[in-house]
Design a protein around this motif. Sequence first.
Motif, PDB file in Angstrom:
ATOM      1  N   ALA A   6       0.763  -1.268  -0.002  1.00 32.71           N
ATOM      2  CA  ALA A   6       0.203   0.153   0.176  1.00 32.71           C
ATOM      3  C   ALA A   6       1.227   1.476   0.472  1.00 32.71           C
ATOM      4  N   ALA A  10       1.224   3.577  -2.920  1.00 32.70           N
ATOM      5  CA  ALA A  10       0.749   5.347  -3.126  1.00 32.70           C
ATOM      6  C   ALA A  10       1.676   5.933  -3.041  1.00 32.70           C
ATOM      7  N   SER A  11       2.629   5.503  -3.253  1.00 34.86           N
ATOM      8  CA  SER A  11       3.967   6.802  -2.935  1.00 34.86           C
ATOM      9  C   SER A  11       4.122   6.713  -5.020  1.00 34.86           C
ATOM     10  N   GLU A  16      -6.948   3.078  -5.852  1.00 34.20           N
ATOM     11  CA  GLU A  16      -6.523   1.789  -4.668  1.00 34.20           C
ATOM     12  C   GLU A  16      -7.402   0.680  -5.636  1.00 34.20           C
TER      13      GLU A  16
END
Length: 96
Positions: A6, A10-11, A16
């Motif tokens: 995650a 996300a980076s 999602e």
Amino acid sequence: YAVSLAVLCASAGIAEREMFGVLVFGSLATVLGAALRLLRVSHFESQRLMFDLADSADALYDMARVRSLDEMSGFAPEVEILSALHERGFSRMFMN
């Protein structure tokens, strides 16, 4: 694994829904890889399972994303038991 994935996704700006697909694909690929070595599962059967998962991934994501943290838990006792037995086994047998 899920938390580090995650953070990485996300980076990298991965959405999602796509991150969920990566997590599920990676988990299934790991289990199927072990099944190919330990069980009488063919490459064709494992690919069929991956293909079937692709058809249901969106529905699984929609079901999982509405759950609260209190409703989330892992439950795979067979995998845990077989993994523990494999680690402590006298000899390890592989099909290949």
